[in-house]
Enzyme design. Sequence first.
Site, mmCIF file in Angstrom:
data_model
loop_
_atom_site.group_PDB
_atom_site.id
_atom_site.type_symbol
_atom_site.label_atom_id
_atom_site.label_comp_id
_atom_site.label_asym_id
_atom_site.label_seq_id
_atom_site.Cartn_x
_atom_site.Cartn_y
_atom_site.Cartn_z
ATOM 1 C CB CYS A 126 21.587 -27.089 8.363
ATOM 2 S SG CYS A 126 21.122 -26.515 10.151
ATOM 3 C CG ASN A 184 20.223 -23.618 6.449
ATOM 4 O OD1 ASN A 184 20.477 -23.347 7.419
ATOM 5 N ND2 ASN A 184 20.964 -23.142 5.335
ATOM 6 N N GLY A 185 17.766 -22.856 8.733
ATOM 7 C CA GLY A 185 17.062 -21.303 9.038
ATOM 8 C C GLY A 185 16.464 -21.865 10.428
ATOM 9 C CD1 TRP A 223 27.001 -25.408 13.723
ATOM 10 C CD2 TRP A 223 25.366 -23.920 14.001
ATOM 11 N NE1 TRP A 223 27.270 -24.568 14.596
ATOM 12 C CE2 TRP A 223 26.428 -23.374 14.898
ATOM 13 C CE3 TRP A 223 24.010 -23.338 14.214
ATOM 14 C CZ2 TRP A 223 26.243 -22.426 15.678
ATOM 15 C CZ3 TRP A 223 23.920 -22.224 14.987
ATOM 16 C CH2 TRP A 223 25.280 -21.626 15.874
ATOM 17 C CE LYS A 242 34.023 -20.026 4.689
ATOM 18 N NZ LYS A 242 35.470 -19.581 5.291
ATOM 19 N NE ARG A 280 25.290 -23.947 4.632
ATOM 20 C CZ ARG A 280 25.062 -22.710 4.256
ATOM 21 N NH1 ARG A 280 25.859 -22.145 3.293
ATOM 22 N NH2 ARG A 280 23.959 -21.883 4.570
ATOM 23 C CE LYS A 315 40.564 -17.089 10.887
ATOM 24 N NZ LYS A 315 40.200 -16.020 10.427
ATOM 25 C CG HIS A 370 45.578 1.776 30.611
ATOM 26 N ND1 HIS A 370 46.104 2.815 31.484
ATOM 27 C CD2 HIS A 370 46.136 2.409 29.209
ATOM 28 C CE1 HIS A 370 47.055 3.741 30.692
ATOM 29 N NE2 HIS A 370 46.889 3.513 29.527
ATOM 30 C CD GLU A 382 40.977 -12.630 10.827
ATOM 31 O OE1 GLU A 382 40.263 -12.106 11.450
ATOM 32 O OE2 GLU A 382 41.164 -13.679 10.093
ATOM 33 C CD GLU A 386 37.398 -18.281 13.680
ATOM 34 O OE1 GLU A 386 36.467 -17.555 13.230
ATOM 35 O OE2 GLU A 386 38.439 -17.952 12.781
HETATM 36 C C1 G6P Z 1 31.320 -16.890 10.867
HETATM 37 C C2 G6P Z 1 32.513 -17.666 10.721
HETATM 38 C C3 G6P Z 1 33.650 -16.703 10.377
HETATM 39 C C4 G6P Z 1 33.287 -15.586 9.523
HETATM 40 C C5 G6P Z 1 31.827 -15.085 10.167
HETATM 41 C C6 G6P Z 1 31.251 -13.859 8.907
HETATM 42 O O1 G6P Z 1 31.457 -16.696 12.236
HETATM 43 O O2 G6P Z 1 32.896 -18.764 11.434
HETATM 44 O O3 G6P Z 1 34.939 -17.013 9.893
HETATM 45 O O4 G6P Z 1 34.128 -14.599 9.721
HETATM 46 O O5 G6P Z 1 30.820 -16.025 10.005
HETATM 47 O O6 G6P Z 1 30.903 -14.883 7.772
HETATM 48 P P1 G6P Z 1 30.711 -13.842 6.351
HETATM 49 O O7 G6P Z 1 30.364 -15.046 5.556
HETATM 50 O O8 G6P Z 1 29.631 -12.797 6.475
HETATM 51 O O9 G6P Z 1 32.059 -13.249 6.044
#
Ligand code: G6P
Length: 614
Positions: free
Chosen positions: A2, A100-101, A74, A609, A27, A493, A512, A489, A496
């Site tokens: 959050c 937050n937490g 969140w 994020k 966030r 992306k 396989h 990656e 996501e």
């Molecule tokens: C979340 C984000 C990802 C990110 C991951 C790790 O899942 O949505 O985009 O790669 O956290 O985040 P960090 O801040 O530890 O790189």
Amino acid sequence: MCGIVGYIGNKKACPILLAGLTRLEYRGYDSAGVSTIEKNGLSLMKNKGRVKNLYDLDGIDKLEGTIGIAHTRWATHGKPSNENSHPHQDNSKRISVVHNGIIENYSELRGLLESNGYHFYSQTDTEVIPNLIHYYFSKNTEDNSVMGFLRAVRDACLDLKGSFAIEVITDYFPDNMIVVRKDSPLVIGTCDDEKYISSDIPAILSFTRDFYLLNDFEFVLLSRTSARFFDSQLNEFQKNTDVIEWNSSAAEKDGFEDFMLKEIFEQPNAVRETIGSRISNNLTCDIDELNFSKEDLKKINKIYIIACGTAMHAGLSGKNAIEKLCRIPTEVDIASEFRYRDPIVDNNTLCIFISQSGETADTIAALKLAKSKGATTIAISNVIGSSITREADFTIYTHAGPEIAVASTKAYTSQVILINILAIYFAETLESASCEQLKDLKSEILSLPKKIEETLECKEQIFNFAKKVYQEKDMFFLGRGIDETVAKEGSLKLKEISYIHSESYAAGELKHGPIALIENGVTVVGIMTDEKLTPKTISNIQEVITRGAKTLIITNQVIDYNSFNEVIKIPNTSPFVSPILSVIPLQLLAYYISKEKGLDVDKPRNLAKSVTVE
Ligand code: G6P
């Protein structure tokens, strides 16, 4: 997860809080709210949905208070709803809290409070906090000063298990605010007669550059003119501010439609900043933050790179570089797995933690575990003063500038560069690779910002391809060696931000099992940047073409363009650092597909994020 904002000063708090929340929405964004100290008591305005909905709440424009707290959520405990939105208040409505937490022992505390006559109106863990503060404050009838209230906040916090960053206001003390954190980020920006509080620096960067970076269990009693710091025994201590040099416009969109697109296009500069003076024009390599001798490094017989999500993918290119250049066995581990699998770690292990935010709960826990087992630890982060940087023995910053879009782009390329520089630094110290090889790699690294600019020119071509495929349901990303790490990656992306199901595979592994999923018209993206592996990958791609797949190829090799539906040519470079170029068309592909589908690119559903919960 959050986002938290707070303000204490002489201006109306509400507009400042709402602007801060808007900047922090990445966030979490399923509900939001504010509470301010008004002449007739505490205000409370909250709502399910995005921050912008708050502007429509009746009376929000009438709030005059100059002290307030705010939150964008969140959801963890309790679905997104008005009742579960923050701020939460105690039963007497004289204390407002944002949090937050996660409070792990909240049901136990709720039971204790219920047996003392308190009632609960939400399903959240947070609602116990204001009530617990009220419980302790009303119990201690001898001290009803602000110090007595601080003591009640302290007593409540000592009862909490889990993680928290909280802001507390009360109309008992209408000129103060109390903030504290444990395992969850919180910073205080300070200037003249104002204090700005936030879970993240960019949200308040336009107001000040001077920040107090809080450590766990530092209780801060704020007034307009002062910030007083107390430890958990309530002994007062002095704390210095840190100056944050990020440019506040770097945290704005700068004319781009979305943060993600802006951040993709910032990559030449971000990578330039990451390289900084670590590799000089005369090709010397130095990392000021580290001081390993040859003997120190010779003792290391195992390296773990530990991270989550995109940062973990950057770690995979680190494994490639470290094993090839330093010949030290290196494993890449997902932080949430590492922390529970009793990893083999001792004094001869080096653990490298990569985290853009530096606040990912699993990564922090894995770091603490590695330290407790005697490992040497290095943090790679983008956020100055973030939690992992304070825990690790050494920290190297990526200096990529603030990354706001949930889907990570420039942080990834900066991490890949930095971990390659780290591998070079180790290899030079250990004398484990030839000078010629290291010199070539260093000059390749210096040429990358320019090559990223050239790669970004594929924007139009990718945009047109995205228009053809955006309605698809499945995609596959294939590569071998270093290209497989980029396939992972690219696939992440796409998932996501465009919500298209995708799989990434080592190209040779497709036959396989997963090849059974290939049918007419399925899009397969192939990445080929390693001369030695390209013919092999081409054979695997031929296998899917035969079964009707449509192909998009990202390559810097000489291949027959006519065999594929679309080929994106990227500049030639060393396979060690090729992910920095080959990932760019994949970032743009995910971006343009998401746009074609009309989705919110910067704030994809269900994601956040910074994942500060386990
Ligand atoms: C979340 C984000 C990802 C990110 C991951 C790790 O899942 O949505 O985009 O790669 O956290 O985040 P960090 O801040 O530890 O790189």
